[in-house]
Design an enzyme around this catalytic site. Structure first.
Site, PDB file in Angstrom:
ATOM      1  CG  ASP A 188     -21.989 108.167  -7.051  1.00  0.00           C
ATOM      2  OD1 ASP A 188     -21.986 107.590  -7.762  1.00  0.00           O
ATOM      3  OD2 ASP A 188     -21.885 109.328  -6.620  1.00  0.00           O
ATOM      4  CG  ASP A 211     -27.309 101.279  -6.281  1.00  0.00           C
ATOM      5  OD1 ASP A 211     -26.657 100.623  -6.575  1.00  0.00           O
ATOM      6  OD2 ASP A 211     -27.768 102.953  -7.561  1.00  0.00           O
ATOM      7  CB  CYS A 235     -49.763  96.996  -1.521  1.00  0.00           C
ATOM      8  SG  CYS A 235     -47.998  97.815  -1.223  1.00  0.00           S
ATOM      9  CB  CYS A 275     -47.761 101.632   0.644  1.00  0.00           C
ATOM     10  SG  CYS A 275     -48.363 101.983  -1.000  1.00  0.00           S
ATOM     11  CB  CYS A 297     -52.236 100.041  -1.927  1.00  0.00           C
ATOM     12  SG  CYS A 297     -50.380 100.199  -3.697  1.00  0.00           S
ATOM     13  CG  HIS A 318     -46.999 101.852  -5.014  1.00  0.00           C
ATOM     14  ND1 HIS A 318     -47.494 100.870  -4.043  1.00  0.00           N
ATOM     15  CD2 HIS A 318     -46.592 101.154  -6.735  1.00  0.00           C
ATOM     16  CE1 HIS A 318     -47.687 100.102  -5.010  1.00  0.00           C
ATOM     17  NE2 HIS A 318     -47.150  99.491  -6.397  1.00  0.00           N
TER      18      HIS A 318
END
Lengths: 398, 396
Positions: free
Chosen positions: B91, B265, B303, B305, B308, B333
């Site tokens: 930015d 973002d 999920c 991931c 999880c 997560h």
């Protein structure tokens, strides 16, 4: 659990092999137990654990005291024990309450009913019955019986009481089995050679799979320690493994190995990591070069130092750890300056990897029959060309 | 221009595209995690790759302070410095200054502020911001804009919008690396559609590689928020990426994507993780609550991931806010959740199943059918039929 001694050096240092059901490969000893908080390393996330050398990195120390805040025995049982709880299956857990980082024995509060510990959630008193409930729900591969550990400066009477109590609790813990996992009988005795001997002899008569040596790293001096260690190990049968708690520094580990200890819990990695240090001594057995600058320990670097601001080299050239394969000293220096958690993660990974390498050197030296020589060289290298190093005293005093 | 933007599929205003940047080929819509100081808090670059992050944001203000853009440049740029092989976006530094610093003031020259190091007066000009970003080396760099909170009213908004247009020319002139860094302009204008329109036209005239919609996600009401996004996406060119800055909540991302935005973002997923809150299809799960201590289910059973797949709510509860590992696992997560959301948005648009995806998403989040009115209004403009998720029209 199965343990076999394979080689001896200088009479008492031994190299052995430990087999645990949960670990596919046999673990060579002397070996380090990785410190955990609630079963997982402090900073190294579980998916990065596999990047450590295996199977040396597969032994983890767990303190049941960590779970007392926020996770009940019932819930741990429901989940199925430690392996299910922390999602690590190919590793072995060694459970004992003392965690030399955060859960230290509080001898003044221990009484005949239970052992007291100073923990982040206050002072906790653990009785043998509750302790055994915790072991039942956690299901570690090996666990120590409850001990009354006292610091070096207590009265003879208090010290003697601690031995009597520890033996009594050993019997109570064993009686409260069956619990899965190998029992390690706890041995204490403070700074008294007679009490150390007495405790070890008593525990040696019990039906245990190994021995957990406590009460060290509690203000005894490095000079008096070898005799105390020998007083214990001389009374123990050779064929059973010995685990010790409270020896942190490499020199202290070497004392333990010299006396015939096989497994070590150490806070060294933790303290190095928190203070921004990374181990750098060579792992190929070559002698450490004498430093150019007085006062600097040649075996480690402090990555907070501004000299590393633009250093685009890894911590140790050729090191295979995740940190050295992916990041530079400059980046870690930056992370430390801006207080980012990734700094501790990367340092813990490197330091663990390196310290495990140190244990590898120990095993090699024992198998080659030159352990005492290795030990002397290593200790001497710290002081070569130095006047005084200000960074270690704080660790030695713990 | 150092990017290629190819639309692969559409549903009304929503689009799924391939955004090819110097360091990585990305699929949009996508969410960009914020790595303020050259790191996503508590996660390693290999974990970020495992999760599927495509672009990471770095904050120019923070990096210019420490370790300085000159040092980053000397060491080969931010990609090399942090060893992130994929795309980066920086930015301009302006927003942080205005929001973080005492006595920051905006003049025609630039943003004047007190150095946080020694209190000396300093000035960040459009030229300086671009030079710093040139040194850092991100694939996408942002123009210095005069950003004003949407809760402010009056002539200040108009002044900021016109100044943003004057500054974009200074940014373009100062940009030394247009062949490997893409300068995005930022649409300002508060909540005033007339001002927004003038700004959009002005930026589009400059033919920039991409455009951001700025000045939102700062406390304005949701109804105003979506209308500004809708207006801007309708007016911005079809063949260039559109980035809504500072967004945010999964629901907001779904709505903005329906309206035709591509990039987002926000610090929210990682920040909320550090406070013990997990992102789940139903909304949020507060792992700190005592009820979690006995809950042996995973955070989100749907999920995939590693958190999880391996951990229970009870275990994570015991870690959160107390142990670094708790932050790490929850951040992992939450970011995985955001990356999966991005992947689902992209694939559902490409496969022609976008309305089904949106309905499914809303049904899980609002099982009683109480979808907020602003979402209903926005979806109407986006021409997505969500009547099946809104009570009293729900059929089941």
């Amino acid at each position: 659990m199965k343990f076999v001694v394979k080689a001896l050096s200088n009479g008492t240092a031994r190299a052995g092999v430990l087999h645990l059901d949960s670990v596919a490969a046999a673990i060579d000893t002397p070996s380090l137990l990785l410190s955990t908080r609630k079963g997982l390393p402090l900073f190294t996330s579980p998916d990065l654990l596999s990047s450590f050398p295996s199977p040396d990195s597969r032994l983890l120390h767990v303190s049941p005291l960590h779970f007392l805040e926020g996770l009940s025995i019932k819930t741990i049982s429901k989940i199925g024990g430690l392996h299910q709880l922390v999602g690590l299956h190919d590793c072995g857990f060694a459970a004992f309450p003392r965690d030399s980082i955060q859960c230290l024995p509080e001898a003044t509060a221990t009484n005949k009913t239970g052992a007291s510990f100073e923990t982040p959630c206050g002072r906790l008193l653990i009785k043998p019955a509750e302790y055994m409930e915790m072991m039942s729900s956690m299901k570690p591969e090996l666990w120590a019986t409850l001990a009354d550990e006292v610091p070096a400066w207590v009265s003879d009477k208090r010290n003697k009481t601690s031995v009597d109590r520890t033996i009594k609790w050993l019997d109570e813990c064993i009686a409260l089995s069956p619990v899965s996992g190998a029992v390690f009988g706890a041995i204490v005795g403070g700074s008294s050679l007679e009490e150390r001997r007495r405790c070890a002899q008593e525990v040696a008569t019990r039906n245990v799979s190994g021995y957990w040596i406590g009460g060290f790293g509690l203000a005894e001096s490095m000079d008096e320690r070898p005799a105390l260690l020998n007083a214990v190990t001389e009374a123990l049968p050779e064929e059973k493994p010995r685990l010790i708690c409270g020896l942190g520094l490499p020199e202290e580990i070497l004392q333990g190995v010299a006396a015939g200890v096989d497994l070590f819990e150490s806070t060294y990695i933790y303290h190095l990591t928190l203070e921004g240090f990374a181990l750098t001594f060579p792992l190929d057995g070559t002698r450490i070069n004498a430093p150019n600058v007085a006062g600097i320990d040649p075996r480690k670097i402090n990555l907070r130092a501004t000299v590393f601001r633009k250093d685009a080299t890894p911590i140790v050239e050729g090191c295979l750890c995740y940190t050295c394969q992916n990041h530079t000293r400059a980046y870690i220096n930056h992370l430390l300056n801006v207080h980012e958690m990734l700094a501790q993660i990367l340092l813990e990974i490197h330091n663990t990897h390196h310290f495990l390498g140190f244990f590898g050197l120990i095993r090699e030296a024992i198998k080659a029959g030159r352990f005492e020589e290795f030990r002397k060289d290593f200790v001497r290298s710290r002081y070569d060309g130095l006047v005084e190093d200000g960074s270690e005293p704080v660790l030695l005093a713990r | 221009m150092a990017l290629r933007f190819e639309v692969l599929g559409r549903f009304n205003r929503a689009r799924a595209a391939q955004l090819t940047l110097p360091h990585f080929e990305c699929q949009t819509p996508l969410f960009m995690p914020v790595g303020t100081q050259g790191t996503i808090k508590g996660l390693t670059t290999n974990q970020l790759e495992d999760i599927g992050c495509q672009i990471i944001l770095g904050n120019t203000y923070h990096l210019a302070l420490r370790p300085t853009s000159e040092l980053i440049d000397e060491l080969g740029g931010l990609h090399k410095f942090m060893n992130w092989p994929r795309a980066l976006l920086t930015d301009s530094g302006g927003f942080q200054m205005v929001s973080l610093l005492h006595l920051a003031d905006i003049t025609e020259k630039g943003v004047t502020f007190q150095s946080p190091v020694d209190g000396k007066p300093m000035l960040l000009t459009p030229e300086e911001s671009i030079q710093i970003q040139n040194r850092i080396g991100a694939d996408i760099i942002m123009a210095l804009d005069d950003v004003v909170k949407t809760t402010i009213t009056g002539p200040r908004i108009e002044e900021a919008m016109y100044r943003t247009l004057r500054w974009i020319d200074r940014c373009i002139a100062a940009h030394k690396r247009p062949h490997d860094q893409n300068l995005f302009g930022i649409v300002q204008g508060g909540l005033d559609p007339v001002l927004r329109d003038i700004c959009v036209r002005g930026l589009v005239d400059r033919n920039l590689p991409g455009y951001a919609i700025g000045g939102l996600a700062g406390g304005e009401d949701k109804d105003s928020f979506w209308r500004v996004v809708a207006q801007c996406t309708a007016a911005l060119p079809e063949d260039k990426p559109r980035y809504v800055m500072g967004v945010g909540y999964p629901l907001d991302i779904v709505v903005c994507s329906a309206l035709g935005a591509d990039m987002y973002d926000c610090v929210y997923p990682t920040r909320t993780a550090r406070f013990g809150t997990a992102l789940v299809p139903e909304g949020v799960l507060k792992l700190k609550h005592n009820a979690m201590a006995k809950d042996t289910r995973p955070i989100d059973p749907t999920c995939a991931c590693m958190v999880c797949k391996n951990y229970t709510r009870a275990y994570i509860h015991s870690l959160v806010t107390k142990d670094a590992m708790g932050s790490q696992l929850l951040s992992y997560h939450n970011l995985y959740y955001m990356m999966q959301l991005s992947r689902n948005l992209h694939s559902s648009i490409v496969e022609g199943k976008f309305p089904e995806f949106v309905c499914n998403f809303l049904q899980k989040m609002f099982p009683k059918g109480d979808v907020p009115e602003w979402v209903c209004n926005a979806m109407e403009v986006a021409e997505i039929d969500i009547s099946s998720c809104c009570a009293p029209f729900r059929k089941d």
